[in-house]
Design a protein around this motif. Structure first.
Motif, PDB file in Angstrom:
ATOM      1  N   GLN A  20       0.873  -1.188   0.000  1.00 50.44           N
ATOM      2  CA  GLN A  20      -0.092   0.297  -0.035  1.00 50.44           C
ATOM      3  C   GLN A  20       0.838   1.143   0.071  1.00 50.44           C
ATOM      4  N   TYR A  21       1.718   1.228   0.967  1.00 47.30           N
ATOM      5  CA  TYR A  21       2.377   2.425   0.984  1.00 47.30           C
ATOM      6  C   TYR A  21       3.873   2.539   0.095  1.00 47.30           C
ATOM      7  N   LEU A  22       4.482   1.533  -0.349  1.00 45.69           N
ATOM      8  CA  LEU A  22       5.744   1.507  -0.928  1.00 45.69           C
ATOM      9  C   LEU A  22       5.643   1.273  -2.388  1.00 45.69           C
ATOM     10  N   GLY A  23       5.105   1.986  -3.178  1.00 41.73           N
ATOM     11  CA  GLY A  23       4.934   1.804  -4.734  1.00 41.73           C
ATOM     12  C   GLY A  23       3.828   0.976  -5.101  1.00 41.73           C
ATOM     13  N   GLN A  24       2.842   0.390  -4.474  1.00 39.01           N
ATOM     14  CA  GLN A  24       1.673  -0.310  -4.860  1.00 39.01           C
ATOM     15  C   GLN A  24       2.082  -1.261  -6.011  1.00 39.01           C
ATOM     16  N   ASN A  25       3.460  -2.059  -5.874  1.00 37.38           N
ATOM     17  CA  ASN A  25       3.952  -3.191  -6.994  1.00 37.38           C
ATOM     18  C   ASN A  25       4.205  -4.148  -6.018  1.00 37.38           C
ATOM     19  N   PHE A  26       3.495  -5.404  -6.382  1.00 39.89           N
ATOM     20  CA  PHE A  26       3.772  -6.304  -5.596  1.00 39.89           C
ATOM     21  C   PHE A  26       5.264  -6.847  -5.698  1.00 39.89           C
ATOM     22  N   GLY A  27       5.846  -6.699  -6.649  1.00 39.03           N
ATOM     23  CA  GLY A  27       7.438  -7.171  -6.828  1.00 39.03           C
ATOM     24  C   GLY A  27       8.284  -6.437  -5.864  1.00 39.03           C
ATOM     25  N   ILE A  28       7.957  -5.048  -5.705  1.00 42.86           N
ATOM     26  CA  ILE A  28       8.674  -4.347  -4.572  1.00 42.86           C
ATOM     27  C   ILE A  28       8.319  -4.965  -3.246  1.00 42.86           C
ATOM     28  N   ALA A  29       6.846  -5.127  -3.054  1.00 43.55           N
ATOM     29  CA  ALA A  29       6.591  -5.531  -1.841  1.00 43.55           C
ATOM     30  C   ALA A  29       7.270  -6.948  -1.445  1.00 43.55           C
ATOM     31  N   ILE A  30       7.417  -7.884  -2.370  1.00 42.31           N
ATOM     32  CA  ILE A  30       8.131  -8.990  -2.156  1.00 42.31           C
ATOM     33  C   ILE A  30       9.706  -8.888  -1.667  1.00 42.31           C
ATOM     34  N   ILE A  31      10.326  -7.904  -2.406  1.00 41.74           N
ATOM     35  CA  ILE A  31      11.726  -7.700  -2.250  1.00 41.74           C
ATOM     36  C   ILE A  31      11.845  -6.911  -0.858  1.00 41.74           C
ATOM     37  N   LEU A  32      11.064  -6.020  -0.530  1.00 43.10           N
ATOM     38  CA  LEU A  32      11.169  -5.267   0.856  1.00 43.10           C
ATOM     39  C   LEU A  32      10.734  -6.395   1.751  1.00 43.10           C
ATOM     40  N   PHE A  33       9.867  -7.042   1.870  1.00 43.04           N
ATOM     41  CA  PHE A  33       9.494  -8.180   2.940  1.00 43.04           C
ATOM     42  C   PHE A  33      10.365  -8.967   3.066  1.00 43.04           C
ATOM     43  N   THR A  34      11.020  -9.637   1.983  1.00 41.50           N
ATOM     44  CA  THR A  34      12.160 -10.629   2.404  1.00 41.50           C
ATOM     45  C   THR A  34      13.248  -9.954   3.073  1.00 41.50           C
ATOM     46  N   ILE A  35      13.444  -8.860   2.698  1.00 38.28           N
ATOM     47  CA  ILE A  35      14.657  -8.067   3.376  1.00 38.28           C
ATOM     48  C   ILE A  35      14.168  -7.950   4.848  1.00 38.28           C
ATOM     49  N   LEU A  36      13.024  -7.680   4.991  1.00 41.81           N
ATOM     50  CA  LEU A  36      12.789  -7.273   6.298  1.00 41.81           C
ATOM     51  C   LEU A  36      12.606  -8.408   7.162  1.00 41.81           C
ATOM     52  N   ILE A  37      12.363  -9.631   6.744  1.00 42.13           N
ATOM     53  CA  ILE A  37      12.271 -10.858   7.622  1.00 42.13           C
ATOM     54  C   ILE A  37      13.508 -11.255   7.663  1.00 42.13           C
ATOM     55  N   ARG A  38      14.537 -11.057   6.731  1.00 42.89           N
ATOM     56  CA  ARG A  38      15.852 -11.290   7.048  1.00 42.89           C
ATOM     57  C   ARG A  38      16.473 -10.451   7.978  1.00 42.89           C
ATOM     58  N   LEU A  39      16.126  -9.023   8.136  1.00 44.32           N
ATOM     59  CA  LEU A  39      16.760  -8.493   9.189  1.00 44.32           C
ATOM     60  C   LEU A  39      16.042  -8.813  10.500  1.00 44.32           C
ATOM     61  N   VAL A  40      14.837  -9.205  10.656  1.00 44.47           N
ATOM     62  CA  VAL A  40      14.311  -9.898  11.933  1.00 44.47           C
ATOM     63  C   VAL A  40      15.195 -10.933  12.258  1.00 44.47           C
ATOM     64  N   THR A  41      15.323 -11.760  11.258  1.00 46.50           N
ATOM     65  CA  THR A  41      16.169 -13.020  11.810  1.00 46.50           C
ATOM     66  C   THR A  41      17.578 -12.934  11.885  1.00 46.50           C
ATOM     67  N   TYR A  42      18.037 -11.672  11.707  1.00 42.30           N
ATOM     68  CA  TYR A  42      19.606 -11.704  11.358  1.00 42.30           C
ATOM     69  C   TYR A  42      20.435 -12.068  12.800  1.00 42.30           C
ATOM     70  N   PRO A  43      19.830 -11.669  14.157  1.00 37.98           N
ATOM     71  CA  PRO A  43      20.545 -12.149  15.245  1.00 37.98           C
ATOM     72  C   PRO A  43      20.519 -13.646  15.136  1.00 37.98           C
ATOM     73  N   LEU A  44      19.750 -14.416  14.896  1.00 36.82           N
ATOM     74  CA  LEU A  44      19.563 -16.071  14.645  1.00 36.82           C
ATOM     75  C   LEU A  44      20.798 -16.378  13.662  1.00 36.82           C
ATOM     76  N   THR A  45      20.682 -15.600  12.417  1.00 39.40           N
ATOM     77  CA  THR A  45      21.880 -16.068  11.431  1.00 39.40           C
ATOM     78  C   THR A  45      22.952 -15.851  12.154  1.00 39.40           C
ATOM     79  N   ALA A  46      23.284 -14.772  12.701  1.00 40.00           N
ATOM     80  CA  ALA A  46      24.594 -14.341  13.319  1.00 40.00           C
ATOM     81  C   ALA A  46      25.040 -15.391  14.166  1.00 40.00           C
ATOM     82  N   LYS A  47      24.207 -15.819  15.010  1.00 30.26           N
ATOM     83  CA  LYS A  47      24.646 -16.847  16.015  1.00 30.26           C
ATOM     84  C   LYS A  47      24.776 -18.146  15.257  1.00 30.26           C
TER      85      LYS A  47
END
Lengths: 270, 360
Positions: A19-46
């Motif tokens: 809704q707020y970032l481009g209204q394009n599902f491709g952009i939403a997939i990219i940003l959401f994947t990066i977001l999840i990777r950021l959230v799980t970063y502490p686990l990945t780092a460990k």
């Protein structure tokens, strides 16, 4: 429970990004994947840290000595290994536990992308029922979601027809295979020394095999699945490499084939 | 190859299969939806699109007259309600083709394969032209020999059937527009933006057509120039086509609220609740109309919205998501994702008369 605690929140976040970032599902997939990777970063780092400790152990002179000493005595070697872990503060499970913890999130991300790319009335009906009631941010006139991204229809497999070719080119499948290969090569530590018995390292062989088979399988998946998922695979691979790079754990030498050849040539000259 | 390597590769293959199955099969391309049904009262046949086949069932007792194709074809499924076009039955598939089937024996007459995506909407039939909206952003006009007459390009997928008054086609699209064009030539008459995606066919009566949108509105448009007569709040998404009869407009939203609107100005006459999610339109009969819900309830209401009777289907799994047809004093309802009965027929008092379960 899975639906309520994983899929529904994920879908709502995905739609919020849409809704707020481009209204394009491709952009939403990219940003959401990066977001999840950021959230799980502490686990990945460990996980990376633990894997590195395990790798370092293989080249530890003390551990090599223990292996030589108890060669042929399996039970004793196992006991010594446990003692060694305790002494050095290594937990053999701490590298796989973060992976296991991340797995539901990754699977949820994957499933929520599929569910949001509703391709039939039934799927879109189910999607609308998953939007939180009274969501101030979700405007009904957003439907259907814009699933065109670059040259792709994200709901369909990616096949590009070129006039002079008699067949269609699966560009995303190739990109997925290449990025999967790069990821596995860059994350794999260089082959360890031969074992005490002089036999080649079996795990290194397995890793080598996997770095060939997995990208091929992922490429095949991307060829048959909707290109939105292929996009997710690519971004996930790139984000994975970036995470390893931040931790200083990327083995660039693994993809510098020309350098290896030069080294080998120089060695053979000597 | 060592044993460990072999096991590792098997595990990798299993992981890929798991991901693949999570995606719902082959690229979402084999996606399922709710079945569609049409009846030809003169022939006494109901045509059902459900999964790999189009079935022709006698309306009296539900016996199978034929099925098309006789042997299921790989990756081809049918969900859009078939259309009777003279001696042909027209059924779009969920791959990218429109099939014309001989109504008498179920043999293939021709296949139109110029589209690039699935056919979710039923085809309309006007002036010997088949109007088939496709999810590939086009509305195809096909002649009776299966050749393309013309196509209308839209800006989004097309899930709603078009309606026609014989000379003009009115086709709503998911791109928020309604397209009106000449049925013979495809020349544009007008295009109106209605502000929301339309997933179900319009209802047409006395020079006005009525659409319900995913923008949660009911809109009446003049067929002459596409101007909007009135708009009304639908209170939720609407997946079903509006039903209109003698000035009474019925719209059922996804939550199952039945809205009766005045066709003149869109004002609410009354509302009733069905008690479940609804994606099927109301089906009129002499004493009132029938509503079916996802939780397998069949409700008969009179024209004032009072319940006449309610029944629950006697099946273990499935849902009623498709609009029933009423023919020969029978209410014939397709069942979505049923383990046993694919179609159930009830009399006008709600008693089960017959059911249809396909043989393998």
């Amino acid at each position: 429970m899975w639906e309520t605690f994983i899929i529904q929140p994920f879908i709502n976040v995905l739609l919020l990004i849409y809704q707020y970032l481009g209204q394009n599902f491709g952009i939403a997939i990219i940003l959401f994947t990066i977001l999840i990777r950021l959230v799980t970063y502490p686990l990945t780092a460990k996980q990376i840290k633990s894997s590195r400790a395990m790798q370092d152990m293989n080249s530890d002179p003390e551990w090599i000595k223990i292996q030589e000493k108890y060669k042929g005595e399996r039970e004793k070697l196992a006991q010594e290994q446990m003692r060694f872990y305790q002494e050095k503060g290594i937990s053999p499970f701490s590298s796989c536990l973060p992976t296991l913890m991340q797995f539901p999130l990754i699977l949820g991300l994957y499933q929520s992308i599929i569910r949001t790319m509703a391709q039939t009335p039934m799927q879109m009906f189910e999607l609308t029922r998953l939007v939180y009631p009274g969501s101030f941010w979700f405007k009904t006139d957003l439907l259907p979601l814009n699933s065109r991204f670059l040259w792709m229809n994200l709901g369909q497999p990616d096949l590009i027809n070129v006039n002079f070719l008699p067949f269609a080119i699966p560009i995303m499948a190739v990109v997925v295979a290449v990025t999967s290969y790069l990821q596995s090569r860059l994350m794999t530590p260089p082959a360890s020394q031969p074992t005490a018995s002089g036999t080649p390292d079996q795990s290194a062989q397995m890793t080598k095999m996997m770095s060939i088979y997995m990208p091929l399988l992922m490429g095949y998946l991307a060829y048959t699945l909707a290109s939105g998922l292929a996009l997710y695979f690519v971004i996930s691979n790139i984000a994975g490499i970036a995470q390893y790079a931040i931790m200083g754990n990327v083995h660039w030498e693994n993809i510098m084939f020309w350098k290896k050849r030069t080294d080998t040539a120089e060695k053979s000259k000597k | 190859m060592t044993k460990k390597t072999f096991i590792l590769i098997i595990l990798a293959v299993l992981a890929v299969m798991l991901l693949s199955s999570c995606a719902g099969g082959n690229a979402l391309a084999a996606a399922t939806s709710w079945p569609g049904i049409t009846a030809d009262p003169e022939a006494g046949i109901a045509y059902l699109s459900a999964g790999p086949h189009v079935f022709a069932l006698t309306t009296k007792n539900g016996t199978l007259a034929w099925r098309y194709p006789e042997t299921p074809a790989r990756n081809i499924t049918f969900y859009a309600a078939p259309t009777v076009a003279g001696n042909l039955i027209i059924a779009g598939d969920y791959r990218k083709s429109v099939h014309a089937i001989d109504a008498l024996d179920g043999r293939e007459a021709w296949i139109f394969a110029d589209a690039r995506d699935r056919f979710i909407a039923s085809a309309a039939f006007a002036s010997d032209t088949i109007i088939a909206p496709s999810a590939d952003f086009n509305i195809y006009a096909i002649n009776m020999n299966g050749n393309l007459n013309y196509k209308i390009e839209t800006n989004q997928i097309n899930w709603a059937s078009a309606v026609t008054d014989g000379s003009t086609v009115y086709a709503p699209s998911m791109d928020h527009n309604v397209y009106a064009f000449d049925a013979n030539s495809g020349n544009e008459r007008w295009v109106t933006n209605v502000g929301g995606a339309v997933a179900a066919a319009p209802a047409l009566e006395n020079g006005v057509f009525y659409i319900a949108t995913l923008g949660q509105e009911v809109i009446a448009l003049n067929t002459s120039d596409g101007s909007i007569r009135w708009r009304a709040d639908a209170e939720d998404y609407v997946w079903s086509a509006p039903s209109v009869k003698d000035g009474l407009l019925l719209v059922i939203n996804a939550s199952g609220t039945i809205l009766a609107l005045d066709t003149e100005n869109g004002s609410q006459l009354w509302t009733a609740t069905s008690g479940g999610n609804v994606t099927a339109s109301a089906a009129f009969y002499e004493d009132g109309f029938i509503v079916v819900t996802h939780n397998l309830d069949i409700i008969a209401l009179d024209f004032d919205g009072a319940k006449i009777w309610t029944r629950s289907a006697n099946i273990s799994a499935g849902s009623f998501t498709s609009t029933p047809v009423i023919v020969d004093d029978l209410i014939i309802i397709p069942v979505t994702q049923s383990a046993d009965k694919w179609v159930i027929a009830y009399d006008l008092n709600g008693n089960e008369v017959w059911s249809f379960t396909p043989e393998n």
